[in-house]
Write a protein that holds these residues in place. Structure first.
Motif, PDB file in Angstrom:
ATOM      1  N   ILE A 282       0.628  -1.130  -0.086  1.00  0.00           N
ATOM      2  CA  ILE A 282       0.148   0.109  -0.158  1.00  0.00           C
ATOM      3  C   ILE A 282       0.788   1.404  -0.134  1.00  0.00           C
ATOM      4  CG2 ILE A 282      -1.500   1.383   1.238  1.00  0.00           C
ATOM      5  CD1 ILE A 282      -2.490  -1.496   2.606  1.00  0.00           C
ATOM      6  N   LYS A 283       2.220   1.167   0.891  1.00  0.00           N
ATOM      7  CA  LYS A 283       3.164   2.076   1.116  1.00  0.00           C
ATOM      8  C   LYS A 283       3.800   2.529  -0.345  1.00  0.00           C
ATOM      9  CE  LYS A 283       6.503   4.315   3.982  1.00  0.00           C
ATOM     10  NZ  LYS A 283       7.746   4.131   4.584  1.00  0.00           N
ATOM     11  N   GLN A 284       3.751   1.412  -1.247  1.00  0.00           N
ATOM     12  CA  GLN A 284       4.772   1.942  -1.986  1.00  0.00           C
ATOM     13  C   GLN A 284       4.283   2.174  -3.683  1.00  0.00           C
ATOM     14  OE1 GLN A 284       7.882   1.471  -2.211  1.00  0.00           O
ATOM     15  NE2 GLN A 284       8.436   1.783  -0.397  1.00  0.00           N
ATOM     16  N   ASN A 285       2.581   1.770  -3.587  1.00  0.00           N
ATOM     17  CA  ASN A 285       1.923   2.104  -4.042  1.00  0.00           C
ATOM     18  C   ASN A 285       0.353   2.781  -4.258  1.00  0.00           C
ATOM     19  OD1 ASN A 285       2.604  -0.202  -6.620  1.00  0.00           O
ATOM     20  ND2 ASN A 285       2.550  -1.267  -4.525  1.00  0.00           N
ATOM     21  N   LEU A 286      -0.108   3.171  -3.379  1.00  0.00           N
ATOM     22  CA  LEU A 286      -0.634   3.795  -3.083  1.00  0.00           C
ATOM     23  C   LEU A 286      -1.353   5.137  -2.013  1.00  0.00           C
ATOM     24  CD1 LEU A 286      -3.876   0.467  -2.061  1.00  0.00           C
ATOM     25  CD2 LEU A 286      -2.711   1.697  -4.632  1.00  0.00           C
TER      26      LEU A 286
ATOM     27  N   ALA B 158      -6.743   1.940   6.053  1.00  0.00           N
ATOM     28  CA  ALA B 158      -8.246   1.382   6.660  1.00  0.00           C
ATOM     29  C   ALA B 158      -9.110   1.212   5.544  1.00  0.00           C
ATOM     30  CB  ALA B 158      -8.979   2.728   7.835  1.00  0.00           C
ATOM     31  N   ASN B 159      -8.820   1.876   4.889  1.00  0.00           N
ATOM     32  CA  ASN B 159     -10.046   1.296   3.224  1.00  0.00           C
ATOM     33  C   ASN B 159      -9.174   0.244   3.361  1.00  0.00           C
ATOM     34  OD1 ASN B 159     -11.716   4.077   3.418  1.00  0.00           O
ATOM     35  ND2 ASN B 159     -10.046   4.816   1.778  1.00  0.00           N
ATOM     36  N   GLU B 160      -8.061  -0.466   2.404  1.00  0.00           N
ATOM     37  CA  GLU B 160      -7.548  -0.967   1.899  1.00  0.00           C
ATOM     38  C   GLU B 160      -8.254  -2.738   2.766  1.00  0.00           C
ATOM     39  OE1 GLU B 160      -6.080  -2.281  -0.753  1.00  0.00           O
ATOM     40  OE2 GLU B 160      -6.331  -0.106  -1.101  1.00  0.00           O
TER      41      GLU B 160
ATOM     42  N   PRO C  16      -0.299   8.474  -2.104  1.00  0.00           N
ATOM     43  CA  PRO C  16       0.504   9.292  -2.783  1.00  0.00           C
ATOM     44  C   PRO C  16       1.971  10.886  -2.011  1.00  0.00           C
ATOM     45  CG  PRO C  16      -1.734   9.811  -3.277  1.00  0.00           C
ATOM     46  CD  PRO C  16      -1.486   9.270  -2.480  1.00  0.00           C
ATOM     47  N   ILE C  17       3.052  11.256  -2.587  1.00  0.00           N
ATOM     48  CA  ILE C  17       3.601  12.252  -1.895  1.00  0.00           C
ATOM     49  C   ILE C  17       2.612  13.821  -1.042  1.00  0.00           C
ATOM     50  CG2 ILE C  17       5.760  13.795  -1.776  1.00  0.00           C
ATOM     51  CD1 ILE C  17       6.479  11.598  -4.302  1.00  0.00           C
ATOM     52  N   LYS C  18       2.836  13.732   0.464  1.00  0.00           N
ATOM     53  CA  LYS C  18       2.226  15.104   0.561  1.00  0.00           C
ATOM     54  C   LYS C  18       1.248  14.681   0.910  1.00  0.00           C
ATOM     55  CE  LYS C  18       5.474  18.149  -1.871  1.00  0.00           C
ATOM     56  NZ  LYS C  18       5.933  19.292  -2.390  1.00  0.00           N
ATOM     57  N   LEU C  19       0.772  13.971   1.045  1.00  0.00           N
ATOM     58  CA  LEU C  19      -0.075  13.042   2.060  1.00  0.00           C
ATOM     59  C   LEU C  19      -0.195  13.683   3.651  1.00  0.00           C
ATOM     60  CD1 LEU C  19      -1.823  10.196   0.958  1.00  0.00           C
ATOM     61  CD2 LEU C  19      -2.539  13.021   0.023  1.00  0.00           C
ATOM     62  N   THR C  20      -1.423  14.025   4.783  1.00  0.00           N
ATOM     63  CA  THR C  20      -1.324  13.813   5.486  1.00  0.00           C
ATOM     64  C   THR C  20      -1.478  12.929   6.553  1.00  0.00           C
ATOM     65  OG1 THR C  20      -3.435  13.974   5.693  1.00  0.00           O
ATOM     66  CG2 THR C  20      -3.057  16.538   5.769  1.00  0.00           C
TER      67      THR C  20
ATOM     68  N   ILE D 253      -3.224   9.294   5.113  1.00  0.00           N
ATOM     69  CA  ILE D 253      -2.581   8.197   5.213  1.00  0.00           C
ATOM     70  C   ILE D 253      -3.585   7.574   5.387  1.00  0.00           C
ATOM     71  CG2 ILE D 253      -0.473   6.916   5.224  1.00  0.00           C
ATOM     72  CD1 ILE D 253       0.974   9.555   4.903  1.00  0.00           C
ATOM     73  N   ASN D 254      -3.774   7.349   6.936  1.00  0.00           N
ATOM     74  CA  ASN D 254      -4.504   6.061   7.475  1.00  0.00           C
ATOM     75  C   ASN D 254      -5.849   5.589   7.400  1.00  0.00           C
ATOM     76  OD1 ASN D 254      -2.665   6.413  10.250  1.00  0.00           O
ATOM     77  ND2 ASN D 254      -3.338   7.733  11.327  1.00  0.00           N
TER      78      ASN D 254
END
Length: 266
Positions: free
Chosen positions: A161-165, A180-182, A167-171, A175-176
């Motif tokens: 998830i971190k590597q693919n879903l 949670a969605n995944e 984006p840069i500069k999210l709060t 990110i949480n």
């Protein structure tokens, strides 16, 4: 420490060097009349059984001292405490303990013989309850192992998830939400419900939906975390992944159910 209830008598079980020892002090409460463990110990048949058990399982057993004690067993004048017996013979099958869990304890092999002295019925029920406890413990060990495996695969899943879903500069909050969605993709595919829906339906339960999963569900969940990580790395849309994972969950749970039923039939 564990406890089992046998014919309305609660019996404490402790671990000594990874072996189960049952409390004879608790067990004797099931015997009618004013009896003590020392009354059972003075019996010659009891002494012979304990002596053979110690020879088989205790390499430091003082058989010479035991022979002296056994020669006196059965005499009206003979009486010996568990503490004295253990001190003189270096026995390990019987133990007298003080403190919070004080009392006389015996290795399960010896404790079952003691149960026969109480009554044949009591022995049958205590063996039955002990076996039930051991089966329950094994199921818990298996569940814990599968839960740990699911946690390990969880990290594989979150890394994808971190590597693919993400984006840069999210709060951090954004990110949480993605994580949670995944996680809910797996929850819906396997359990048919999101984490939030489960909490709303079970307000009195602690933890989360996965803490109450069966062993088969944990096996399936572990597999799905790996597969979803692969699907994410391949760039499959979430909707498509959910459909695939749900189909996989149905098939795997069916197979696991059939395997479990075959074991029960055997």
């Amino acid at each position: 420490m564990a406890k089992i209830t046998v014919k309305d008598t609660e019996v404490t079980i402790i671990q000594v060097d990874q072996d189960d020892y049952l409390c004879l002090t608790d067990m004797i409460k099931a015997k009618d009349g004013d009896f003590f463990v020392a009354d059972w110990l003075r019996n010659r048949n009891t002494m012979e059984y304990i002596g053979i058990w110690e020879q088989v399982f205790n390499p430091t057993f003082n058989y010479g001292e035991f022979a002296i004690i056994k020669s006196q067993a059965g005499l009206n004048s003979f009486k010996i405490s568990v503490k004295e017996f253990a001190a003189r013979t270096n026995a390990i099958g019987l133990q007298a303990r003080a403190g919070r869990y004080g009392g006389t304890y015996a290795h399960k092999d010896i404790a079952f013989e003691f149960a026969m002295w109480i009554s044949p019925e009591f022995k049958i029920y205590i063996v039955k309850e002990f076996q039930r406890l051991k089966e329950q413990e094994q199921q818990q060990i298996g569940w814990s192992a599968k839960r740990e495996l699911a946690k390990i695969n969880y990290h594989i899943h979150t890394d994808a998830i971190k590597q693919n879903l993400i984006p840069i500069k999210l709060t951090p909050q954004q990110i949480n939400i993605i994580y949670a969605n995944e996680a809910d993709v797996l929850n819906v595919a396997l359990f048919g419900i999101t984490a939030k829906q489960w909490r709303e339906e079970n307000p009195n339960l602690k933890g989360n939906i996965r803490d109450y999963a069966t062993i088969n569900e944990l096996i399936c969940l572990s597999n799905m975390e790996n597969l979803n990580a692969v699907f994410i790395n391949e760039g499959l849309p979430q909707k498509e992944r959910l459909i695939k994972l749900n189909q996989i969950a149905i098939q795997q749970m069916k197979v696991l159910f059939e395997v479990e039923n075959r074991k029960l039939l055997k």
